[in-house]
Design a protein around this motif. Structure first.
Motif, PDB file in Angstrom:
ATOM      1  N   ALA A  50       2.578  -4.134   8.353  1.00 28.73           N
ATOM      2  CA  ALA A  50       1.664  -4.193   7.210  1.00 28.73           C
ATOM      3  C   ALA A  50       1.796  -2.930   6.363  1.00 28.73           C
ATOM      4  O   ALA A  50       1.588  -2.962   5.150  1.00 28.73           O
ATOM      5  CB  ALA A  50       0.231  -4.362   7.684  1.00 28.73           C
ATOM      6  N   GLY A  51       2.161  -1.836   6.986  1.00 23.46           N
ATOM      7  CA  GLY A  51       2.326  -0.586   6.256  1.00 23.46           C
ATOM      8  C   GLY A  51       3.401  -0.654   5.188  1.00 23.46           C
ATOM      9  O   GLY A  51       3.394   0.126   4.240  1.00 23.46           O
ATOM     10  N   LEU A  52       4.314  -1.607   5.313  1.00 21.55           N
ATOM     11  CA  LEU A  52       5.355  -1.761   4.297  1.00 21.55           C
ATOM     12  C   LEU A  52       4.773  -2.187   2.957  1.00 21.55           C
ATOM     13  O   LEU A  52       5.384  -1.949   1.913  1.00 21.55           O
ATOM     14  CB  LEU A  52       6.409  -2.760   4.769  1.00 21.55           C
ATOM     15  N   ALA A  53       3.595  -2.799   2.960  1.00 22.27           N
ATOM     16  CA  ALA A  53       2.943  -3.165   1.706  1.00 22.27           C
ATOM     17  C   ALA A  53       2.598  -1.927   0.889  1.00 22.27           C
ATOM     18  O   ALA A  53       2.500  -1.995  -0.334  1.00 22.27           O
ATOM     19  CB  ALA A  53       1.682  -3.978   1.985  1.00 22.27           C
TER      20      ALA A  53
ATOM     21  N   HIS B  16       2.642  -1.278  -3.113  1.00 19.98           N
ATOM     22  CA  HIS B  16       1.297  -1.023  -3.634  1.00 19.98           C
ATOM     23  C   HIS B  16       0.737   0.234  -2.966  1.00 19.98           C
ATOM     24  O   HIS B  16      -0.118   0.136  -2.081  1.00 19.98           O
ATOM     25  CB  HIS B  16       0.368  -2.207  -3.347  1.00 19.98           C
ATOM     26  N   PRO B  17       1.197   1.410  -3.345  1.00 20.93           N
ATOM     27  CA  PRO B  17       0.711   2.635  -2.677  1.00 20.93           C
ATOM     28  C   PRO B  17      -0.757   2.916  -3.002  1.00 20.93           C
ATOM     29  O   PRO B  17      -1.267   2.505  -4.041  1.00 20.93           O
ATOM     30  CB  PRO B  17       1.620   3.727  -3.236  1.00 20.93           C
TER      31      PRO B  17
ATOM     32  N   ALA C 208       0.732   0.981  10.048  1.00 24.73           N
ATOM     33  CA  ALA C 208      -0.293   0.441   9.160  1.00 24.73           C
ATOM     34  C   ALA C 208      -1.257   1.517   8.678  1.00 24.73           C
ATOM     35  O   ALA C 208      -1.967   1.312   7.692  1.00 24.73           O
ATOM     36  CB  ALA C 208      -1.065  -0.670   9.858  1.00 24.73           C
ATOM     37  N   LEU C 209      -1.285   2.655   9.333  1.00 32.55           N
ATOM     38  CA  LEU C 209      -2.170   3.738   8.887  1.00 32.55           C
ATOM     39  C   LEU C 209      -1.783   4.248   7.500  1.00 32.55           C
ATOM     40  O   LEU C 209      -2.571   4.918   6.847  1.00 32.55           O
ATOM     41  CB  LEU C 209      -2.163   4.891   9.896  1.00 32.55           C
ATOM     42  N   GLY C 210      -0.589   3.916   7.051  1.00 32.08           N
ATOM     43  CA  GLY C 210      -0.190   4.264   5.692  1.00 32.08           C
ATOM     44  C   GLY C 210      -1.049   3.579   4.639  1.00 32.08           C
ATOM     45  O   GLY C 210      -1.012   3.942   3.470  1.00 32.08           O
ATOM     46  N   LEU C 211      -1.824   2.592   5.053  1.00 26.74           N
ATOM     47  CA  LEU C 211      -2.721   1.877   4.144  1.00 26.74           C
ATOM     48  C   LEU C 211      -4.166   2.334   4.278  1.00 26.74           C
ATOM     49  O   LEU C 211      -5.074   1.728   3.728  1.00 26.74           O
ATOM     50  CB  LEU C 211      -2.643   0.366   4.428  1.00 26.74           C
ATOM     51  N   TRP C 212      -4.372   3.412   5.009  1.00 28.75           N
ATOM     52  CA  TRP C 212      -5.727   3.905   5.265  1.00 28.75           C
ATOM     53  C   TRP C 212      -6.444   4.196   3.949  1.00 28.75           C
ATOM     54  O   TRP C 212      -5.898   4.829   3.051  1.00 28.75           O
ATOM     55  CB  TRP C 212      -5.657   5.169   6.113  1.00 28.75           C
ATOM     56  N   ASN C 213      -7.671   3.730   3.822  1.00 24.02           N
ATOM     57  CA  ASN C 213      -8.537   3.944   2.659  1.00 24.02           C
ATOM     58  C   ASN C 213      -7.863   3.485   1.361  1.00 24.02           C
ATOM     59  O   ASN C 213      -8.006   4.108   0.316  1.00 24.02           O
ATOM     60  CB  ASN C 213      -8.974   5.408   2.563  1.00 24.02           C
TER      61      ASN C 213
END
Length: 97
Positions: free
Chosen positions: A18-21, A25-26, A63-68
């Protein structure tokens, strides 16, 4: 008990994809949590799951790359990144020999 759960725990690492999203979409740089988002790089540690059964769950930290994230759906996946902690017992057991 750890050995019987290892294949299922290792599958948790798939959450990390999921982190690839975040590439397309950063999260906005102005959003707090940039340090936690950097932990998404730990998702690469999940590759050790090929050699250590169960440790692949650490890949969920990707997936933590999508945090907040500003998008609530992506932010939800970022929270699921903490599931990577389930792989730590396997990694520690392997490191202890």
């Amino acid at each position: 008990m750890l050995d019987t759960l290892a294949p299922f725990i290792g599958l948790i690492g798939l959450i990390g994809f999921a982190g690839l999203a975040g590439i397309k979409h950063p999260a906005y740089k102005s959003r707090p949590g940039g340090g936690i988002r950097m932990l998404g790089l730990l998702g690469l540690v999940g590759l050790i799951g090929f050699w250590v059964p169960g440790a692949g769950a650490i890949g969920a930290s990707g997936a933590l790359g999508l945090w907040n994230h500003q998008n609530p759906r992506l932010a939800f996946w970022g929270k699921l990144g903490w599931a990577s902690l389930a792989g730590l017992p396997y990694l520690v057991r392997w490191a202890m020999g």
